[in-house]
Design a protein around this motif. Structure first.
Motif, PDB file in Angstrom:
ATOM      1  N   UNK A 176       0.842  -1.195   0.000  1.00 19.45           N
ATOM      2  CA  UNK A 176       0.000   0.000   0.000  1.00 19.45           C
ATOM      3  C   UNK A 176       0.876   1.243   0.000  1.00 19.45           C
ATOM      4  N   UNK A 177       0.275   2.388  -0.107  1.00 23.08           N
ATOM      5  CA  UNK A 177       0.994   3.657  -0.145  1.00 23.08           C
ATOM      6  C   UNK A 177       1.671   3.899   1.198  1.00 23.08           C
ATOM      7  N   UNK A 178       2.973   4.048   1.170  1.00 19.41           N
ATOM      8  CA  UNK A 178       3.686   4.281   2.411  1.00 19.41           C
ATOM      9  C   UNK A 178       5.101   4.786   2.157  1.00 19.41           C
ATOM     10  N   UNK A 179       5.662   5.377   3.192  1.00 20.61           N
ATOM     11  CA  UNK A 179       7.063   5.758   3.233  1.00 20.61           C
ATOM     12  C   UNK A 179       7.690   5.082   4.439  1.00 20.61           C
ATOM     13  N   UNK A 180       8.894   4.607   4.261  1.00 20.24           N
ATOM     14  CA  UNK A 180       9.625   3.971   5.341  1.00 20.24           C
ATOM     15  C   UNK A 180      10.981   4.639   5.514  1.00 20.24           C
ATOM     16  N   UNK A 181      11.170   5.264   6.644  1.00 17.83           N
ATOM     17  CA  UNK A 181      12.444   5.890   6.964  1.00 17.83           C
ATOM     18  C   UNK A 181      13.272   4.939   7.809  1.00 17.83           C
ATOM     19  N   UNK A 182      14.557   4.918   7.552  1.00 20.35           N
ATOM     20  CA  UNK A 182      15.448   4.049   8.295  1.00 20.35           C
ATOM     21  C   UNK A 182      16.855   4.630   8.279  1.00 20.35           C
ATOM     22  N   UNK A 183      17.736   4.012   9.018  1.00 13.33           N
ATOM     23  CA  UNK A 183      19.138   4.391   9.016  1.00 13.33           C
ATOM     24  C   UNK A 183      19.597   5.180  10.210  1.00 13.33           C
ATOM     25  N   UNK A 196      17.683   6.653   4.932  1.00 17.05           N
ATOM     26  CA  UNK A 196      16.982   6.255   3.725  1.00 17.05           C
ATOM     27  C   UNK A 196      15.493   6.453   3.904  1.00 17.05           C
ATOM     28  N   UNK A 197      14.837   6.800   2.828  1.00 19.38           N
ATOM     29  CA  UNK A 197      13.384   6.858   2.792  1.00 19.38           C
ATOM     30  C   UNK A 197      12.941   6.132   1.540  1.00 19.38           C
ATOM     31  N   UNK A 198      12.229   5.043   1.727  1.00 23.54           N
ATOM     32  CA  UNK A 198      11.765   4.230   0.617  1.00 23.54           C
ATOM     33  C   UNK A 198      10.275   4.450   0.419  1.00 23.54           C
ATOM     34  N   UNK A 199       9.915   4.815  -0.789  1.00 24.51           N
ATOM     35  CA  UNK A 199       8.520   5.039  -1.138  1.00 24.51           C
ATOM     36  C   UNK A 199       7.971   3.819  -1.866  1.00 24.51           C
ATOM     37  N   UNK A 200       6.749   3.470  -1.552  1.00 28.58           N
ATOM     38  CA  UNK A 200       6.093   2.367  -2.239  1.00 28.58           C
ATOM     39  C   UNK A 200       4.616   2.667  -2.397  1.00 28.58           C
ATOM     40  N   UNK A 201       4.027   2.084  -3.424  1.00 32.40           N
ATOM     41  CA  UNK A 201       2.602   2.209  -3.644  1.00 32.40           C
ATOM     42  C   UNK A 201       2.163   3.447  -4.395  1.00 32.40           C
ATOM     43  N   UNK A 239      13.174   4.251  -5.867  1.00 34.12           N
ATOM     44  CA  UNK A 239      12.239   5.135  -5.177  1.00 34.12           C
ATOM     45  C   UNK A 239      12.702   5.389  -3.743  1.00 34.12           C
ATOM     46  N   UNK A 240      13.949   5.780  -3.642  1.00 36.26           N
ATOM     47  CA  UNK A 240      14.578   5.982  -2.344  1.00 36.26           C
ATOM     48  C   UNK A 240      15.308   7.310  -2.319  1.00 36.26           C
ATOM     49  N   UNK A 241      15.188   8.006  -1.208  1.00 38.15           N
ATOM     50  CA  UNK A 241      15.902   9.253  -0.972  1.00 38.15           C
ATOM     51  C   UNK A 241      16.890   9.038   0.160  1.00 38.15           C
ATOM     52  N   UNK A 242      18.081   9.579  -0.014  1.00 38.86           N
ATOM     53  CA  UNK A 242      19.156   9.386   0.947  1.00 38.86           C
ATOM     54  C   UNK A 242      19.689  10.727   1.435  1.00 38.86           C
ATOM     55  N   UNK A 243      19.414  11.074   2.655  1.00 42.75           N
ATOM     56  CA  UNK A 243      20.149  12.199   3.244  1.00 42.75           C
ATOM     57  C   UNK A 243      21.475  11.709   3.799  1.00 42.75           C
ATOM     58  N   UNK A 244      22.556  12.220   3.242  1.00 42.04           N
ATOM     59  CA  UNK A 244      23.879  11.954   3.776  1.00 42.04           C
ATOM     60  C   UNK A 244      24.193  13.060   4.768  1.00 42.04           C
TER      61      UNK A 244
END
Length: 122
Positions: free
Chosen positions: A1-8, A21-26, A77-82
């Motif tokens: 389903x539509x979601x964002x998952x932040x991790x790291x 990392x932020x992974x977008x799906x859906x 579909x991932x964004x990475x803040x370094x």
């Protein structure tokens, strides 16, 4: 389903680095700006950075400019803040969010992921 998952997130020493990392799906990642925000205990969310996926434009709040770099892997579909040269004042829960316009205002975002804790020790 539509979601964002932040991790790291994690615990790092002052001056150290961390990559979130932020992974977008859906949904179609390409149609949105992806923003990063942070919230320290008892404080309001503040904008940190965003990237407009369609054209690659980026924005950094002054306190992180020169230390943080935001990038995206559109295929994933991932964004990475370094985050480099981390300071204790960077300690917060970091959230990613998606919005239809390029803005650093949290109210411009309508889909939010769960936060990931960043703790910077002095």
């Amino acid at each position: 389903e539509v979601q964002l998952q932040a991790s790291g997130g994690g615990l790092v020493q002052a001056g150290g680095s961390l990559r979130l990392s932020c992974v977008a799906s859906g949904f179609n990642f390409d149609d949105y700006s992806i923003g990063w925000f942070r919230q320290a205990p008892g404080k309001e969310r503040e904008g940190v950075s965003f990237i407009s996926i369609s054209d690659g434009s980026t924005f950094y709040e002054d306190s992180v400019k020169g230390r943080f770099t935001i990038s995206s892997d559109n295929a994933k579909q991932t964004v990475y803040p370094q985050m480099n040269s981390l300071k204790p004042e960077d300690t917060a829960v970091y959230f990613c969010a998606t919005g239809t316009i390029a803005t650093i205002d949290p109210w411009g975002y309508d889909l939010w992921g769960q936060g990931t804790q960043v703790t910077v020790s002095s």
